[in-house]
Design a protein around this motif. Structure first.
Motif, PDB file in Angstrom:
ATOM      1  N   PRO A  41     -10.543  58.486  65.322  1.00 35.44           N
ATOM      2  CA  PRO A  41      -9.950  59.689  64.726  1.00 35.44           C
ATOM      3  C   PRO A  41     -10.799  60.236  63.576  1.00 35.44           C
ATOM      4  O   PRO A  41     -10.671  61.409  63.222  1.00 35.44           O
ATOM      5  N   ASP A  42     -11.695  59.404  63.024  1.00 38.55           N
ATOM      6  CA  ASP A  42     -12.545  59.919  61.932  1.00 38.55           C
ATOM      7  C   ASP A  42     -13.880  60.473  62.442  1.00 38.55           C
ATOM      8  O   ASP A  42     -14.754  60.832  61.656  1.00 38.55           O
ATOM      9  N   TYR A  43     -14.041  60.552  63.769  1.00 36.74           N
ATOM     10  CA  TYR A  43     -15.199  61.269  64.340  1.00 36.74           C
ATOM     11  C   TYR A  43     -14.688  62.610  64.870  1.00 36.74           C
ATOM     12  O   TYR A  43     -13.605  62.672  65.447  1.00 36.74           O
ATOM     13  N   ARG A  44     -15.535  63.626  64.742  1.00 31.28           N
ATOM     14  CA  ARG A  44     -15.221  64.888  65.402  1.00 31.28           C
ATOM     15  C   ARG A  44     -15.918  64.852  66.760  1.00 31.28           C
ATOM     16  O   ARG A  44     -17.129  64.576  66.845  1.00 31.28           O
ATOM     17  N   ILE A  45     -15.157  65.127  67.819  1.00 30.60           N
ATOM     18  CA  ILE A  45     -15.712  65.061  69.179  1.00 30.60           C
ATOM     19  C   ILE A  45     -15.781  66.464  69.756  1.00 30.60           C
ATOM     20  O   ILE A  45     -14.760  67.145  69.904  1.00 30.60           O
ATOM     21  N   ILE A  46     -17.008  66.888  70.070  1.00 27.99           N
ATOM     22  CA  ILE A  46     -17.188  68.209  70.687  1.00 27.99           C
ATOM     23  C   ILE A  46     -17.552  68.012  72.150  1.00 27.99           C
ATOM     24  O   ILE A  46     -18.550  67.356  72.477  1.00 27.99           O
ATOM     25  N   ASN A  47     -16.714  68.553  73.009  1.00 31.37           N
ATOM     26  CA  ASN A  47     -16.962  68.480  74.448  1.00 31.37           C
ATOM     27  C   ASN A  47     -17.635  69.783  74.859  1.00 31.37           C
ATOM     28  O   ASN A  47     -17.005  70.839  74.853  1.00 31.37           O
ATOM     29  N   LEU A  48     -18.926  69.691  75.201  1.00 27.51           N
ATOM     30  CA  LEU A  48     -19.656  70.893  75.611  1.00 27.51           C
ATOM     31  C   LEU A  48     -19.854  70.848  77.123  1.00 27.51           C
ATOM     32  O   LEU A  48     -20.461  69.913  77.647  1.00 27.51           O
ATOM     33  N   ASP A  49     -19.302  71.845  77.800  1.00 26.34           N
ATOM     34  CA  ASP A  49     -19.317  71.824  79.267  1.00 26.34           C
ATOM     35  C   ASP A  49     -19.349  73.254  79.789  1.00 26.34           C
ATOM     36  O   ASP A  49     -18.692  74.137  79.239  1.00 26.34           O
ATOM     37  N   LYS A  50     -20.084  73.453  80.869  1.00 26.85           N
ATOM     38  CA  LYS A  50     -20.187  74.785  81.466  1.00 26.85           C
ATOM     39  C   LYS A  50     -18.980  75.109  82.339  1.00 26.85           C
ATOM     40  O   LYS A  50     -18.767  76.263  82.707  1.00 26.85           O
ATOM     41  N   LEU A  51     -18.223  74.089  82.706  1.00 29.30           N
ATOM     42  CA  LEU A  51     -17.131  74.221  83.678  1.00 29.30           C
ATOM     43  C   LEU A  51     -17.672  74.755  85.005  1.00 29.30           C
ATOM     44  O   LEU A  51     -17.344  75.860  85.435  1.00 29.30           O
ATOM     45  N   THR A  52     -18.529  73.974  85.625  1.00 35.21           N
ATOM     46  CA  THR A  52     -18.933  74.271  87.000  1.00 35.21           C
ATOM     47  C   THR A  52     -17.747  73.880  87.887  1.00 35.21           C
ATOM     48  O   THR A  52     -16.695  73.475  87.370  1.00 35.21           O
ATOM     49  N   TYR A  53     -17.948  73.913  89.199  1.00 32.70           N
ATOM     50  CA  TYR A  53     -16.868  73.501  90.113  1.00 32.70           C
ATOM     51  C   TYR A  53     -16.371  72.096  89.757  1.00 32.70           C
ATOM     52  O   TYR A  53     -15.213  71.752  90.001  1.00 32.70           O
ATOM     53  N   ALA A  54     -17.246  71.248  89.156  1.00 35.03           N
ATOM     54  CA  ALA A  54     -16.900  69.842  88.889  1.00 35.03           C
ATOM     55  C   ALA A  54     -16.191  69.647  87.553  1.00 35.03           C
ATOM     56  O   ALA A  54     -15.690  68.562  87.275  1.00 35.03           O
ATOM     57  N   GLY A  55     -16.160  70.685  86.730  1.00 42.04           N
ATOM     58  CA  GLY A  55     -15.533  70.561  85.416  1.00 42.04           C
ATOM     59  C   GLY A  55     -14.095  71.048  85.468  1.00 42.04           C
ATOM     60  O   GLY A  55     -13.810  72.101  86.022  1.00 42.04           O
ATOM     61  N   ASN A  56     -13.192  70.277  84.894  1.00 42.31           N
ATOM     62  CA  ASN A  56     -11.776  70.616  84.986  1.00 42.31           C
ATOM     63  C   ASN A  56     -11.091  70.158  83.697  1.00 42.31           C
ATOM     64  O   ASN A  56     -10.923  68.960  83.473  1.00 42.31           O
ATOM     65  N   LEU A  57     -10.707  71.133  82.878  1.00 45.65           N
ATOM     66  CA  LEU A  57     -10.107  70.754  81.583  1.00 45.65           C
ATOM     67  C   LEU A  57      -8.734  70.119  81.738  1.00 45.65           C
ATOM     68  O   LEU A  57      -8.230  69.501  80.794  1.00 45.65           O
ATOM     69  N   ALA A  58      -8.146  70.243  82.920  1.00 45.45           N
ATOM     70  CA  ALA A  58      -6.869  69.549  83.159  1.00 45.45           C
ATOM     71  C   ALA A  58      -7.076  68.036  83.054  1.00 45.45           C
ATOM     72  O   ALA A  58      -6.119  67.295  82.802  1.00 45.45           O
ATOM     73  N   ASN A  59      -8.328  67.576  83.210  1.00 46.98           N
ATOM     74  CA  ASN A  59      -8.630  66.135  83.074  1.00 46.98           C
ATOM     75  C   ASN A  59      -8.392  65.645  81.642  1.00 46.98           C
ATOM     76  O   ASN A  59      -8.321  64.442  81.417  1.00 46.98           O
ATOM     77  N   LEU A  60      -8.309  66.591  80.697  1.00 44.69           N
ATOM     78  CA  LEU A  60      -8.219  66.202  79.279  1.00 44.69           C
ATOM     79  C   LEU A  60      -6.967  66.734  78.596  1.00 44.69           C
ATOM     80  O   LEU A  60      -6.912  66.800  77.368  1.00 44.69           O
ATOM     81  N   LYS A  61      -5.971  67.082  79.396  1.00 47.89           N
ATOM     82  CA  LYS A  61      -4.729  67.671  78.855  1.00 47.89           C
ATOM     83  C   LYS A  61      -4.132  66.822  77.741  1.00 47.89           C
ATOM     84  O   LYS A  61      -3.630  67.349  76.750  1.00 47.89           O
ATOM     85  N   ASP A  62      -4.209  65.492  77.913  1.00 48.60           N
ATOM     86  CA  ASP A  62      -3.555  64.596  76.949  1.00 48.60           C
ATOM     87  C   ASP A  62      -4.262  64.515  75.595  1.00 48.60           C
ATOM     88  O   ASP A  62      -3.693  63.978  74.652  1.00 48.60           O
TER      89      ASP A  62
END
Ligand code: NAD
Ligand code: DAU
Length: 377
Positions: free
Chosen positions: A29-50
């Protein structure tokens, strides 16, 4: 809130990346996490809903080939660690369209290295790390050299030691690269660029080469989720060739745990192989998937065996992959936590309980999901 570190994870909306992002967001929790993604056909933000609402998580939609954008994110967000997973990852797609693989996997990795160098070099690379996630496929293919009568699966450590005693070869970190597919050639090239940035510019880098992953959120073009979905809908299971090819399978959360350990404790400029000593012939995996899926669906175990359909082999199909991960076990104490039988049961169960995820991905519905939020694809 002031964060201790800012880590950019590329490809975090994909299969392995989403497990790595989830692990880092929750455990640090004390790290900032940046998810950088182009969202190609293989990228799906529903994978990280939680985890999408966690205060230490941020999503940035960007292409790793976009140098200016990478530069501004790394500089403005004060990124000091990069875990690079973004890639085109499917061998069959690389056979049809090698250019896309060269663009993303080679030029994209080079753009990311250049952008990191531009920001980190003036800081003397202090406390910075570029961690590149690669594949065992760069080593090429192994023979099946074990004596007759001794057949995979080799799913326990004892049998892998026995296997070694027979003189069978494994992929070790010192092997020469011999990639065969456009996918593995592009990953091999990216690995070389990463190491070149260490040797030439002094950038602190680590490379890991991992075997086949399986588990939740894998795109259903890959063997395991594709076949579970087909069994679910009683559709044919296209087994390439005679199903004799051997792959070495690792549960995805064990890979994410290895990445966490290596990011924190790995030696700069080192390479670590990651694998579970868990070799299976494709046809044995397919039969196991049918038995487990049938049972979990309340069907007679094995009643769907007739879905097996032998089809034309994949061009240049590598015969056998087998990782020797003993360096990682010896130096950092990592071991896989799940036996394959347990992992496959857990995985099939997840896909069956998350039929909606599978349906959205296979229908293309997921492509519309975040359209309004991030300006489409
Ligand atoms: P994946 O295809 O599921 O996900 C790839 C992610 O990268 C997606 O979210 C996609 O949107 C993103 N991406 C693709 N091109 C991009 C670009 N130009 N810019 C920004 N983002 C982009 O892949 P995966 O199976 O999770 O594999 C992740 C990494 O791990 C890859 O580098 C792969 O080579 C490596 N790897 C995979 C396995 C495996 O069994 N899946 C094993 C060893 C290593
Ligand atoms: O070894 C690590 C690699 O594992 C990763 O680097 C790749 O990103 C990942 O996709 C995976 O590559 P494979 O080609 O081994 O995975 P795939 O799931 O596509 O295929 C596994 C095996 O099953 C392979 O021998 C081909 C076979 N196969 C696959 C599909 C999709 C079939 O027989 N039928 C199929 O329909």
């Amino acid at each position: 809130m002031k964060f201790m570190r800012t880590i950019m994870i590329t490809g975090g909306a994909g299969f392995i990346g989403s497990h790595v992002v989830r692990r880092f967001v929750r455990n640090y929790p004390d790290y900032r996490i940046i998810n950088l993604d182009k969202l190609t056909y293989a990228g799906n933000l529903a994978n990280l809903k939680d985890v999408e609402d966690c205060p230490n998580y941020k999503f940035v939609k960007a292409d790793i080939c976009d140098f200016d954008k990478l530069l501004s994110v790394i500089r403005d967000e004060k990124v000091d660690g990069i875990i690079h997973l973004a890639a085109e990852s499917h061998v069959d797609r690389s056979i049809k369209d090698p250019f896309t693989f060269a663009r993303t996997n080679v030029m994209g990795t080079l753009s990311l290295l250049q952008a990191a160098k531009a920001v980190w070099e003036p800081l003397g690379y202090k406390n910075c790390l570029f961690y590149h996630i690669s594949t065992d496929e760069v080593y090429g293919a192994l023979e099946l050299t074990h004596p007759e009568g001794i057949e995979p699966p080799f799913s326990t450590k004892a049998s892998s030691e026995q296997h070694k005693a027979y003189g069978d070869k494994f992929f070790t970190e010192d092997l020469k690269y011999m990639p065969h597919s456009p996918y593995s050639a592009s990953k091999a090239s990216s690995d070389h660029f990463v190491r070149a940035f260490h040797d030439t510019y002094g950038m602190p880098v680590i490379v890991t080469n991992c075997s086949n992953n399986y588990g939740p959120y894998q795109f259903p073009e890959k063997l395991i989720p594709l076949f579970v979905n087909n069994i679910r809908h009683r559709k044919p299971l296209p087994v390439y060739g005679r199903g004799e090819n051997v792959r070495d399978w690792l549960y995805v959360e064990d890979h994410a745990r290895a990445i966490d350990l290596i990011f924190h404790k790995g030696e700069v400029a080192e390479t670590y192989n990651i694998g579970g000593f868990n070799e299976w012939k494709n046809i044995d995996i397919v039969k196991t998937l049918i038995r487990v899926t049938d049972r979990l669906l309340g069907r007679a175990e094995g009643e769907d065996m007739d879905l097996i359909t032998y089809v034309t082999d994949r061009a240049g199909h590598d015969l056998r992959y087998a990782i020797d991960s003993s360096k990682l076990q010896r130096e950092l104490g990592w071991e896989p936590s799940l036996q394959f039988e347990e992992g496959i049961e857990k995985t099939v169960k997840w896909y069956l309980e998350n039929g909606e995820w599978l349906d959205q991905v296979t229908s293309g519905e997921y492509l519309k999901y975040y359209e309004n939020m991030y300006g489409g694809r």
